[in-house]
Design a protein around this motif. Structure first.
Motif, PDB file in Angstrom:
ATOM      1  N   TYR A  38     -11.687   3.883  -5.929  1.00  0.00           N
ATOM      2  CA  TYR A  38     -13.002   3.389  -5.514  1.00  0.00           C
ATOM      3  C   TYR A  38     -13.326   2.109  -6.273  1.00  0.00           C
ATOM      4  N   ILE A  39     -14.300   1.367  -5.759  1.00  0.00           N
ATOM      5  CA  ILE A  39     -14.782   0.155  -6.426  1.00  0.00           C
ATOM      6  C   ILE A  39     -16.151   0.492  -7.025  1.00  0.00           C
ATOM      7  N   PRO A  40     -16.256   0.512  -8.364  1.00  0.00           N
ATOM      8  CA  PRO A  40     -17.553   0.812  -8.990  1.00  0.00           C
ATOM      9  C   PRO A  40     -18.618  -0.224  -8.614  1.00  0.00           C
ATOM     10  N   THR A  99     -17.553   1.875  -2.213  1.00  0.00           N
ATOM     11  CA  THR A  99     -16.408   1.800  -1.304  1.00  0.00           C
ATOM     12  C   THR A  99     -15.259   2.594  -1.916  1.00  0.00           C
ATOM     13  N   HIS A 100     -14.727   3.506  -1.137  1.00  0.00           N
ATOM     14  CA  HIS A 100     -13.581   4.328  -1.525  1.00  0.00           C
ATOM     15  C   HIS A 100     -12.417   3.964  -0.609  1.00  0.00           C
ATOM     16  N   SER A 101     -11.214   4.136  -1.102  1.00  0.00           N
ATOM     17  CA  SER A 101     -10.033   3.836  -0.287  1.00  0.00           C
ATOM     18  C   SER A 101      -8.958   4.886  -0.525  1.00  0.00           C
ATOM     19  N   ASN A 125     -10.439   2.475   4.254  1.00  0.00           N
ATOM     20  CA  ASN A 125     -11.623   2.199   3.433  1.00  0.00           C
ATOM     21  C   ASN A 125     -12.821   2.923   4.034  1.00  0.00           C
ATOM     22  N   PHE A 126     -13.652   3.505   3.158  1.00  0.00           N
ATOM     23  CA  PHE A 126     -14.834   4.232   3.645  1.00  0.00           C
ATOM     24  C   PHE A 126     -15.861   4.329   2.528  1.00  0.00           C
ATOM     25  N   ILE A 133     -19.075  -0.891   3.906  1.00  0.00           N
ATOM     26  CA  ILE A 133     -17.898  -1.068   3.059  1.00  0.00           C
ATOM     27  C   ILE A 133     -18.000  -2.408   2.347  1.00  0.00           C
ATOM     28  N   GLN A 134     -17.793  -2.395   1.033  1.00  0.00           N
ATOM     29  CA  GLN A 134     -17.826  -3.618   0.231  1.00  0.00           C
ATOM     30  C   GLN A 134     -16.636  -4.490   0.591  1.00  0.00           C
ATOM     31  N   LYS A 135     -16.849  -5.788   0.647  1.00  0.00           N
ATOM     32  CA  LYS A 135     -15.741  -6.704   0.897  1.00  0.00           C
ATOM     33  C   LYS A 135     -14.728  -6.534  -0.224  1.00  0.00           C
TER      34      LYS A 135
END
Length: 169
Positions: A38-40, A99-101, A125-126, A133-135
């Motif tokens: 994931y993106i924090p 955003t998780h992947s 991505n979700f 979803i974050q770029k």
């Protein structure tokens, strides 16, 4: 409720026909691996949920390293369609708005038929809450890497997309 995560995926031949993961009904067993990251909030690089502890053979120092999930379960849903449930669970208090992947890479071994191995990569991505979803940080592309390394093939040749690489690195 228990923070489990599953992904349903299909394995098909080049013509779209379903394949048997075990290689019993169609030629070539298929090994499939999964990464969850994931993106924090406020950041632009991934943090992997799927990790392992490794020890340096030189310094004997232990470190946590991103990697694939192990110990999850796979269930056949239909011919060529499978559902993988991660052993790794999302942690208490995970950010459902982040955003998780899920990175998936697969190798179909056809060497016993005088052919090579086929490889496929996919990244899904979700946002668990259903948000935007974050770029994803796009510093280098697979196409740019393939100008010299065609195909890009790391960690034994099965990982071929930069989008998959950045889930761990």
């Amino acid at each position: 409720a228990d923070r489990s995560l599953s992904v349903t995926y299909k394995v098909t031949d080049p013509k779209g026909l379903p394949l048997d993961r075990d290689g019993v009904f169609t030629p070539g067993a298929i090994s499939v691996s999964f990464i969850l990251a994931y993106i924090p909030a406020g950041q632009n690089q991934y943090v992997a949920y799927t990790t392992r502890e490794v020890t340096s053979p030189i310094t004997k120092v232990k470190a946590v390293q991103a990697g694939t999930d192990s110990g999850g379960t796979t269930v056949k849903v239909a011919d060529g369609t499978y559902k993988y449930t991660f052993k790794t669970k999302l942690p208490e208090g995970y950010d459902a708005n982040a955003t998780h992947s899920i990175g998936i890479y697969a190798t179909r071994d056809l060497r016993e038929y005088g052919l090579d191995r086929d490889r496929a990569n996919e990244v899904i991505n979700f946002v668990p809450s259903g948000g935007q979803i974050q770029k994803i940080r796009d510093v280098v592309t697979t196409e740019a890497c393939n100008k010299c390394h065609d195909p890009l093939a790391l960690h034994g040749g099965s990982r071929r997309l930069v989008e998959l690489c950045i889930l761990c690195h």
